[in-house]
Write a protein that holds these residues in place. Structure first.
Motif, PDB file in Angstrom:
ATOM      1  N   ARG A   1     -10.542   6.693  -2.191  1.00  0.00           N
ATOM      2  CA  ARG A   1     -11.627   5.188  -2.649  1.00  0.00           C
ATOM      3  C   ARG A   1     -10.541   3.806  -1.969  1.00  0.00           C
ATOM      4  NH1 ARG A   1     -12.324   0.718  -5.164  1.00  0.00           N
ATOM      5  NH2 ARG A   1     -11.416   1.380  -6.479  1.00  0.00           N
ATOM      6  N   LEU A   2      -8.754   3.553  -2.443  1.00  0.00           N
ATOM      7  CA  LEU A   2      -8.658   2.632  -2.037  1.00  0.00           C
ATOM      8  C   LEU A   2      -7.349   2.611  -0.909  1.00  0.00           C
ATOM      9  CD1 LEU A   2      -6.423   2.628  -5.575  1.00  0.00           C
ATOM     10  CD2 LEU A   2      -7.730   1.035  -4.985  1.00  0.00           C
ATOM     11  N   SER A   3      -7.286   3.719  -0.465  1.00  0.00           N
ATOM     12  CA  SER A   3      -7.058   3.807   0.886  1.00  0.00           C
ATOM     13  C   SER A   3      -7.782   3.522   2.157  1.00  0.00           C
ATOM     14  CB  SER A   3      -6.754   5.456   1.830  1.00  0.00           C
ATOM     15  OG  SER A   3      -5.371   5.876   0.578  1.00  0.00           O
ATOM     16  N   HIS A   4      -9.354   3.788   1.913  1.00  0.00           N
ATOM     17  CA  HIS A   4     -10.410   3.667   2.986  1.00  0.00           C
ATOM     18  C   HIS A   4     -10.178   2.006   3.019  1.00  0.00           C
ATOM     19  CE1 HIS A   4     -14.329   2.608   3.956  1.00  0.00           C
ATOM     20  NE2 HIS A   4     -14.072   3.079   4.756  1.00  0.00           N
TER      21      HIS A   4
ATOM     22  N   ARG B   1       0.367  -0.927   0.255  1.00  0.00           N
ATOM     23  CA  ARG B   1       0.231   0.294   0.355  1.00  0.00           C
ATOM     24  C   ARG B   1       1.232   1.348  -0.434  1.00  0.00           C
ATOM     25  NH1 ARG B   1      -3.014   1.895  -2.110  1.00  0.00           N
ATOM     26  NH2 ARG B   1      -3.901   4.684  -1.057  1.00  0.00           N
ATOM     27  N   LEU B   2       2.066   1.249   0.802  1.00  0.00           N
ATOM     28  CA  LEU B   2       3.254   2.403   0.763  1.00  0.00           C
ATOM     29  C   LEU B   2       3.463   2.771  -0.706  1.00  0.00           C
ATOM     30  CD1 LEU B   2       3.993   4.716   2.331  1.00  0.00           C
ATOM     31  CD2 LEU B   2       5.977   3.297   2.421  1.00  0.00           C
TER      32      LEU B   2
ATOM     33  N   SER C   1       2.566   6.123  -5.736  1.00  0.00           N
ATOM     34  CA  SER C   1       2.552   6.331  -6.811  1.00  0.00           C
ATOM     35  C   SER C   1       1.224   7.409  -6.848  1.00  0.00           C
ATOM     36  CB  SER C   1       2.476   5.304  -7.464  1.00  0.00           C
ATOM     37  OG  SER C   1       3.291   4.467  -7.348  1.00  0.00           O
ATOM     38  N   GLU C   2      -0.039   7.471  -6.390  1.00  0.00           N
ATOM     39  CA  GLU C   2      -1.213   7.836  -6.386  1.00  0.00           C
ATOM     40  C   GLU C   2      -1.178   9.519  -6.448  1.00  0.00           C
ATOM     41  OE1 GLU C   2      -3.120   4.386  -4.566  1.00  0.00           O
ATOM     42  OE2 GLU C   2      -4.066   5.693  -3.964  1.00  0.00           O
ATOM     43  N   HIS C   3      -0.074   9.779  -5.440  1.00  0.00           N
ATOM     44  CA  HIS C   3       0.218  10.989  -5.326  1.00  0.00           C
ATOM     45  C   HIS C   3       0.940  11.446  -5.959  1.00  0.00           C
ATOM     46  CE1 HIS C   3      -1.306  11.991  -0.460  1.00  0.00           C
ATOM     47  NE2 HIS C   3      -1.537  10.984  -0.839  1.00  0.00           N
ATOM     48  N   HIS C   4       1.435  10.709  -6.982  1.00  0.00           N
ATOM     49  CA  HIS C   4       2.848  11.237  -7.571  1.00  0.00           C
ATOM     50  C   HIS C   4       1.673  11.824  -8.797  1.00  0.00           C
ATOM     51  CE1 HIS C   4       6.831  11.149  -6.423  1.00  0.00           C
ATOM     52  NE2 HIS C   4       6.382  10.421  -5.542  1.00  0.00           N
TER      53      HIS C   4
END
Length: 66
Positions: free
Chosen positions: A51-54, A19-20, A25-28
């Motif tokens: 959504r993925l973090s949740h 997940r990290l 990657s999502e933030h970038h």
């Protein structure tokens, strides 16, 4: 009050395998879209990130309760 648990919730979410790296990657991707002045795309990708973090958080919490 919401901020008191924030660090614990983030740690729980990021404790899921892979997940990290995915979150990074999502933030970038969001940043790239912002820099490209694609506000709609950045919003869409950020919503998907949330959504993925949740999902990761809920899975981590379920795992801790087991």
């Amino acid at each position: 009050m919401n901020q008191l648990a924030y660090a614990r919730l983030v740690r729980t979410s990021l404790s899921r395998p892979g997940r990290l790296t995915e979150s990074d990657s999502e933030h970038h991707r969001v940043l790239s879209l912002i820099l490209a002045k694609d506000g709609d795309g950045a919003e869409r990708v950020m919503r998907e990130h949330v959504r993925l973090s949740h999902q990761a958080l809920m899975a981590g919490m379920d795992e801790r309760q087991s």
